[in-house]
Design a protein around this motif. Structure first.
Motif, mmCIF file in Angstrom:
data_model
loop_
_atom_site.group_PDB
_atom_site.id
_atom_site.type_symbol
_atom_site.label_atom_id
_atom_site.label_comp_id
_atom_site.label_asym_id
_atom_site.label_seq_id
_atom_site.Cartn_x
_atom_site.Cartn_y
_atom_site.Cartn_z
ATOM 1 N N ASP A 1 -11.629 -4.692 -3.533
ATOM 2 C CA ASP A 1 -10.225 -3.757 -3.653
ATOM 3 C C ASP A 1 -9.531 -3.747 -4.322
ATOM 4 O OD1 ASP A 1 -11.371 -2.465 -0.527
ATOM 5 O OD2 ASP A 1 -11.143 -4.784 0.199
ATOM 6 N N TYR A 2 -9.046 -2.274 -4.432
ATOM 7 C CA TYR A 2 -6.948 -2.981 -5.014
ATOM 8 C C TYR A 2 -6.172 -2.689 -4.041
ATOM 9 C CZ TYR A 2 -10.232 -1.272 -8.877
ATOM 10 O OH TYR A 2 -11.113 -0.823 -9.656
ATOM 11 N N ILE A 3 -4.962 -4.155 -4.507
ATOM 12 C CA ILE A 3 -3.713 -4.221 -3.690
ATOM 13 C C ILE A 3 -2.711 -4.005 -3.765
ATOM 14 C CG2 ILE A 3 -3.343 -6.120 -2.851
ATOM 15 C CD1 ILE A 3 -5.299 -7.760 -2.335
ATOM 16 N N ARG A 4 -2.313 -3.016 -3.315
ATOM 17 C CA ARG A 4 -0.875 -2.586 -4.070
ATOM 18 C C ARG A 4 0.800 -3.471 -3.247
ATOM 19 N NH1 ARG A 4 -1.227 1.434 -2.188
ATOM 20 N NH2 ARG A 4 0.537 1.989 -0.038
ATOM 21 N N LYS A 5 0.990 -3.814 -3.793
ATOM 22 C CA LYS A 5 2.149 -4.765 -2.830
ATOM 23 C C LYS A 5 3.580 -3.799 -3.269
ATOM 24 C CE LYS A 5 5.473 -8.536 -4.052
ATOM 25 N NZ LYS A 5 6.073 -10.142 -5.189
ATOM 26 N N GLU A 6 3.991 -3.729 -1.759
ATOM 27 C CA GLU A 6 5.511 -3.329 -1.175
ATOM 28 C C GLU A 6 5.868 -3.993 -0.617
ATOM 29 O OE1 GLU A 6 4.822 0.317 0.521
ATOM 30 O OE2 GLU A 6 3.535 1.665 -1.725
ATOM 31 N N GLN A 7 7.864 -4.807 -1.556
ATOM 32 C CA GLN A 7 8.466 -5.245 -0.759
ATOM 33 C C GLN A 7 7.683 -6.964 -0.148
ATOM 34 O OE1 GLN A 7 10.197 -3.348 1.996
ATOM 35 N NE2 GLN A 7 11.745 -2.394 1.097
ATOM 36 N N ASN A 8 7.473 -7.464 1.194
ATOM 37 C CA ASN A 8 7.030 -8.575 1.891
ATOM 38 C C ASN A 8 5.719 -8.163 2.377
ATOM 39 O OD1 ASN A 8 6.889 -11.502 1.999
ATOM 40 N ND2 ASN A 8 7.281 -11.018 4.169
ATOM 41 N N ARG A 9 4.773 -7.621 1.585
ATOM 42 C CA ARG A 9 3.949 -7.111 2.014
ATOM 43 C C ARG A 9 2.750 -6.171 1.211
ATOM 44 N NH1 ARG A 9 1.940 -5.589 7.589
ATOM 45 N NH2 ARG A 9 -0.084 -4.344 7.845
ATOM 46 N N VAL A 10 1.347 -6.559 1.385
ATOM 47 C CA VAL A 10 0.285 -5.826 0.455
ATOM 48 C C VAL A 10 -0.044 -4.700 0.916
ATOM 49 C CG1 VAL A 10 0.826 -7.202 -0.996
ATOM 50 C CG2 VAL A 10 -1.307 -7.225 0.364
ATOM 51 N N TYR A 11 -0.517 -3.874 0.769
ATOM 52 C CA TYR A 11 -1.972 -2.441 1.136
ATOM 53 C C TYR A 11 -2.821 -2.724 -0.375
ATOM 54 C CZ TYR A 11 2.762 -1.231 3.223
ATOM 55 O OH TYR A 11 3.494 -1.072 4.753
ATOM 56 N N VAL A 12 -3.830 -2.175 0.696
ATOM 57 C CA VAL A 12 -5.335 -2.385 -0.201
ATOM 58 C C VAL A 12 -5.816 -0.847 0.450
ATOM 59 C CG1 VAL A 12 -7.864 -3.584 0.239
ATOM 60 C CG2 VAL A 12 -5.802 -4.902 1.116
ATOM 61 N N THR A 13 -6.771 -0.587 -1.106
ATOM 62 C CA THR A 13 -7.158 0.582 -0.811
ATOM 63 C C THR A 13 -8.790 0.291 -1.925
ATOM 64 O OG1 THR A 13 -7.240 2.686 -1.901
ATOM 65 C CG2 THR A 13 -6.062 0.674 -3.414
ATOM 66 N N SER A 14 -9.885 1.161 -1.884
ATOM 67 C CA SER A 14 -11.158 1.202 -2.728
ATOM 68 C C SER A 14 -10.817 1.667 -3.260
ATOM 69 C CB SER A 14 -12.385 1.870 -1.649
ATOM 70 O OG SER A 14 -11.796 3.187 -1.399
ATOM 71 N N THR A 15 -9.744 2.730 -4.687
ATOM 72 C CA THR A 15 -10.076 3.379 -4.896
ATOM 73 C C THR A 15 -8.307 2.334 -6.290
ATOM 74 O OG1 THR A 15 -8.389 4.599 -4.278
ATOM 75 C CG2 THR A 15 -10.659 5.460 -5.102
ATOM 76 N N ARG A 16 -9.017 2.885 -8.005
ATOM 77 C CA ARG A 16 -7.969 2.293 -8.287
ATOM 78 C C ARG A 16 -6.956 3.594 -8.903
ATOM 79 N NH1 ARG A 16 -8.694 -0.575 -14.441
ATOM 80 N NH2 ARG A 16 -6.469 -1.394 -15.278
ATOM 81 N N ALA B 1 -4.967 -9.814 3.927
ATOM 82 C CA ALA B 1 -5.317 -8.144 3.504
ATOM 83 C C ALA B 1 -6.428 -7.607 4.102
ATOM 84 C CB ALA B 1 -4.227 -7.455 2.868
ATOM 85 N N GLN B 2 -7.188 -8.123 2.724
ATOM 86 C CA GLN B 2 -8.622 -7.827 2.381
ATOM 87 C C GLN B 2 -9.479 -8.300 3.960
ATOM 88 O OE1 GLN B 2 -9.835 -9.425 -1.434
ATOM 89 N NE2 GLN B 2 -10.228 -7.633 -1.426
ATOM 90 N N LEU B 3 -9.563 -9.686 4.458
ATOM 91 C CA LEU B 3 -10.476 -9.333 5.883
ATOM 92 C C LEU B 3 -10.153 -8.272 6.603
ATOM 93 C CD1 LEU B 3 -10.241 -13.374 5.498
ATOM 94 C CD2 LEU B 3 -12.143 -11.004 5.505
ATOM 95 N N ALA B 4 -8.688 -7.751 6.874
ATOM 96 C CA ALA B 4 -8.062 -7.267 7.890
ATOM 97 C C ALA B 4 -8.441 -5.946 7.533
ATOM 98 C CB ALA B 4 -6.312 -7.387 8.026
ATOM 99 N N GLN B 5 -8.254 -5.603 6.300
ATOM 100 C CA GLN B 5 -8.593 -4.103 5.993
ATOM 101 C C GLN B 5 -10.111 -4.577 6.654
ATOM 102 O OE1 GLN B 5 -7.092 -1.430 5.364
ATOM 103 N NE2 GLN B 5 -8.684 -0.018 4.115
#
Length: 216
Positions: free
Chosen positions: A112-127, A166-170
């Motif tokens: 996946d691709y991960i984006r960091k925002e403050q103290n949390r990261v978000y997972v997306t399938s696209t770059r 984050a990846q396992l949760a996604q």
């Protein structure tokens, strides 16, 4: 091995210190000012070798505060440079144990691709701009049908912040106790105090780290 303020010394030589960090302890100083692994290890070395003044100890990687497991520190600047290069070039092998929600009968890989925002990261399938590649392999080791839980062995290929969580949760299988990423926290409600020790903070443990020794 020796006890160290909740940590355990796994290896010590003139160049490297390896410890097992307990869950709930930060890897290095943070805003909470709670005892952290880096400072505790510096204090340990200062007392062990009766060193005057400040003790050098290089932080070459981090482990999430609510996770437990192996950490390696550098005792010299040369060791710090070489260990950091090994981490940066991914010349390491990091293996974790993670207890997750749901049944997984077969292993696989997540990319996946991960984006960091403050103290949390978000997972997306696209770059996209601001994202970083995140890769891991997983293999089920044990499945508890009664509680619908699976114990996974996770091989981390990239070391992003909160990556495994984050990846396992996604993927639909959050880590037990990891409320930040959707894991329920009341699994052990009603258990005895001894049973509660099975999961401390979140059920994620770095149980093996392979990295080239900096001078051998």
């Amino acid at each position: 091995m020796s006890a160290l303020r909740g940590c355990t010394v796994l290896h010590l030589d003139n160049h490297v210190l390896a410890i097992a960090k307990p869950a709930g302890m930060p890897s290095c100083p943070d805003d909470t000012r709670d005892p952290d692994a880096l400072t505790c290890c510096k204090d340990f070395l200062k007392e062990r070798f009766d060193k005057p003044g400040r003790v050098f100890l290089g932080l070459v990687h981090r482990l999430d505060r609510p996770a437990s497991g192996v950490m390696v520190f550098a005792r010299t600047s040369k060791a710090a440079s070489r260990l950091s290069e090994s981490v940066r070039e991914r010349n390491t092998k990091k293996v974790y144990a993670a207890l997750v929600r749901g049944c997984l009968s077969e292993g696989g890989n997540l990319e996946d691709y991960i984006r960091k925002e403050q103290n949390r990261v978000y997972v997306t399938s696209t770059r996209s701009q601001g994202t970083k590649l995140a890769q891991l392999d997983y293999k089920p080791m044990f499945y508890c049908e009664r509680n619908q839980l699976t114990l996974l062995q996770v091989h981390l290929h990239t070391g992003r912040k909160h990556q495994i969580r984050a990846q396992l949760a996604q993927f639909g299988h959050p880590i037990v106790g990891d409320t930040k990423y959707g894991g329920r926290h009341n699994l052990w409600a009603g258990a005895s105090p001894d049973d509660r020790g099975i999961v401390s903070q979140i059920a994620l443990h770095a149980h093996r780290l392979e990295i080239p020794h900096p001078v051998r």
